[in-house]
Design a protein around this motif. Structure first.
Motif, mmCIF file in Angstrom:
data_model
loop_
_atom_site.group_PDB
_atom_site.id
_atom_site.type_symbol
_atom_site.label_atom_id
_atom_site.label_comp_id
_atom_site.label_asym_id
_atom_site.label_seq_id
_atom_site.Cartn_x
_atom_site.Cartn_y
_atom_site.Cartn_z
ATOM 1 N N TYR A 21 0.494 -1.176 -0.056
ATOM 2 C CA TYR A 21 -0.439 -0.070 -0.127
ATOM 3 C C TYR A 21 1.035 1.464 -0.011
ATOM 4 C CZ TYR A 21 -3.546 3.245 1.721
ATOM 5 O OH TYR A 21 -5.012 4.502 0.965
ATOM 6 N N ASP A 192 -17.841 -1.662 4.788
ATOM 7 C CA ASP A 192 -16.555 -0.725 5.035
ATOM 8 C C ASP A 192 -17.287 0.844 4.739
ATOM 9 O OD1 ASP A 192 -14.125 1.005 5.549
ATOM 10 O OD2 ASP A 192 -13.154 0.289 4.324
ATOM 11 N N ALA A 194 -16.228 3.848 6.252
ATOM 12 C CA ALA A 194 -15.062 4.752 6.745
ATOM 13 C C ALA A 194 -15.482 5.915 6.229
ATOM 14 C CB ALA A 194 -13.811 4.478 6.290
ATOM 15 N N TYR A 195 -16.345 6.353 5.584
ATOM 16 C CA TYR A 195 -17.045 7.710 5.770
ATOM 17 C C TYR A 195 -18.854 8.074 5.659
ATOM 18 C CZ TYR A 195 -12.244 6.906 3.204
ATOM 19 O OH TYR A 195 -10.925 7.190 3.019
ATOM 20 N N THR A 222 -14.390 3.907 11.251
ATOM 21 C CA THR A 222 -13.030 4.175 12.004
ATOM 22 C C THR A 222 -12.943 6.202 12.860
ATOM 23 O OG1 THR A 222 -10.740 5.039 10.792
ATOM 24 C CG2 THR A 222 -13.038 5.478 9.176
ATOM 25 N N SER A 224 -10.244 7.392 11.797
ATOM 26 C CA SER A 224 -9.464 8.029 11.709
ATOM 27 C C SER A 224 -10.250 9.381 10.470
ATOM 28 C CB SER A 224 -8.860 7.495 10.036
ATOM 29 O OG SER A 224 -7.742 6.133 11.084
ATOM 30 N N ARG A 233 -4.792 6.115 14.712
ATOM 31 C CA ARG A 233 -4.972 4.345 14.448
ATOM 32 C C ARG A 233 -6.349 3.274 15.152
ATOM 33 N NH1 ARG A 233 -4.909 4.437 11.215
ATOM 34 N NH2 ARG A 233 -5.341 2.693 10.704
HETATM 35 C C1 LIG Z 1 -12.703 2.453 2.443
HETATM 36 C C2 LIG Z 1 -11.378 3.206 3.588
HETATM 37 N N1 LIG Z 1 -11.898 1.966 4.278
HETATM 38 C C3 LIG Z 1 -10.987 2.263 4.806
HETATM 39 C C4 LIG Z 1 -9.959 3.067 5.240
HETATM 40 C C5 LIG Z 1 -8.513 2.220 6.812
HETATM 41 O O1 LIG Z 1 -8.709 3.637 7.024
HETATM 42 P P1 LIG Z 1 -8.341 3.679 9.277
HETATM 43 O O2 LIG Z 1 -7.411 1.808 8.940
HETATM 44 O O3 LIG Z 1 -7.031 4.825 9.039
HETATM 45 O O4 LIG Z 1 -9.164 3.149 10.227
HETATM 46 C C6 LIG Z 1 -9.513 3.553 4.409
HETATM 47 C C7 LIG Z 1 -8.463 4.565 4.792
HETATM 48 O O5 LIG Z 1 -7.973 5.145 4.179
HETATM 49 C C8 LIG Z 1 -11.356 3.617 3.308
HETATM 50 O O6 LIG Z 1 -11.191 5.143 2.975
#
Ligand SMILES: Cc1ncc(COP(=O)(O)O)c(C=O)c1O
Length: 371
Positions: A21, A192, A194-195, A222, A224, A233
């Motif tokens: 990555y 997932d 995350a957003y 997340t 993040s 993290r």
């Molecule tokens: C779709 C998606 N999932 C998961 C993550 C991982 O995020 P993190 O490991 O910071 O919680 C990201 C981060 O860029 C993401 O864009």
């Protein structure tokens, strides 16, 4: 014992097949003021309460954290109305994606994801010794029928980023339900999200309901992104007890640090900060989309905190040239060639100053390139 004449240890072939990555760039050499718009970080930073909680935790650095992150799971459970025993926390949601792969994928199995899906999915699939399988997208959007057509006996996990990174597109909850309904019972659907906090569409849902009510859906989240705690993290997942149990068996015993636990609890309690971040994103996401399209750069409609920009393919005006030009002006975007999008750059919504400046620099690039 088998003979092995290798002069040094050899990693597994499945591991060496992984393309590591590559995170977004963060430096623009020689540029006085840099705006990092390459990693989907929030321009508002975390809640001040989270920073205070992080600082207070400095008094306890010699002491192991609570390996079960109990208070954090309870806080998440309370916030979303979930059973804390079905929540697992991780060292970022990346950690959780890895745990899912290691618990559910092995040699001969397939992990399925979409054409421009988040790159961690093939990485964790390969790391677990399984084979990544890609389903085509339609107009940069996940296609439920294409995903279902790729499902076989070997498929064990389907990874769906909703919304997806780097495209910013999403599947409606009805479409997610249709995908779930079409999957055999042995396949784990990982949503997932995350957003999720950024999405303001009525037909969207993060996936709590199927994760609560079925035996084969796990939702990951997340701290993040909108919570601004990427550096600490911290991620979490919610799903069926048997899935969470499997993940708990293989996670690091202290996979979430104490500072992250305390900051996460404080961040969850600051709804006003979250609302501010959503409002900021709403305003600038639509402003940037309009302004950038006016310059002749196509923008994929996004519901996240980032935009996928499509550059013309000609010499001097393509994504590579744009990346170099914008970097020279201090605006760092994300190259997404690794996602099969060599003609695109991904732009994270920034501060007002960053957003306005980016449009000025981009108009200079497009004018210059076109002239
Ligand atoms: C779709 C998606 N999932 C998961 C993550 C991982 O995020 P993190 O490991 O910071 O919680 C990201 C981060 O860029 C993401 O864009």
């Amino acid at each position: 014992m088998s003979a092995n004449n290798s002069p040094r240890p050899v990693a597994k072939a499945s591991v060496m097949a992984i393309e590591a990555y590559v995170p977004g760039k963060s430096a623009a050499p020689g540029v006085a003021k840099v705006f990092k718009l390459s990693s989907n970080e929030t321009p508002l930073g975390p809640s001040p309460a989270a920073i205070a909680a992080f600082r207070a935790n400095a008094e306890h650095l010699a002491v192991y954290p609570d390996g079960a992150a109990t208070r954090l799971r309870e806080a998440i459970g309370k916030r979303y109305g979930l059973d804390p025993s079905r929540i697992i926390c991780g060292n970022g949601s990346d950690d959780l994606l890895g745990l899912i792969a290691h618990a559910f994928l092995g040699a001969g199995d397939e992990g399925l994801y979409t054409q421009h899906g988040f790159l961690e999915y093939p990485i964790v699939t390969r790391a677990a010794g399984a084979t990544p399988v890609v389903a085509p997208e339609k107009d940069y959007q996940a296609d439920v029928d294409a995903l279902l057509a790729k499902v076989s006996e070997k498929t064990k996990v389907v990874f769906l980023a909703n919304p997806n990174n780097p495209t910013g597109t999403y599947l409606s909850f009805a479409e997610v339900k249709r995908l779930h309904a079409g999957l055999p019972a042995h396949v784990l659907l990982v949503i997932d999200a995350a957003y999720a906090e950024y999405v303001t569409r009525n037909d969207y849902a993060a996936g709590i309901e199927p994760a609560a009510d079925s035996e084969n859906v796990l939702m990951t989240r997340t701290f993040s992104k909108i919570y601004g705690l990427a550096n600490l993290r911290l991620g979490w997942a919610y799903g069926p007890a048997h899935v969470v149990d499997a993940m708990n068996r293989i996670r690091g015993p202290f996979n979430v640090n104490g500072a992250a636990i305390e900051a996460g609890i404080a961040a969850l309690a600051d709804q006003a900060h979250l609302d501010k971040a959503v409002a900021h994103n709403e305003r600038w996401l639509s402003w940037l989309t309009k302004e950038i399209e006016k310059l002749g750069v196509k923008v994929t409609p996004s519901v996240g905190n980032f935009l996928l920009l499509h550059f013309p393919k000609g010499e001097g005006r393509d994504a590579k040239a744009a990346d170099a030009f914008l970097t020279s002006r201090g605006y760092i975007l994300r190259a997404v060639g690794g996602y099969g999008l060599p003609h695109c750059l991904r732009l994270t919504i920034g501060t007002e100053e960053a957003n306005r400046g980016l449009v000025v620099a981009l108009s200079e690039f497009m004018g210059k390139a076109g002239g």
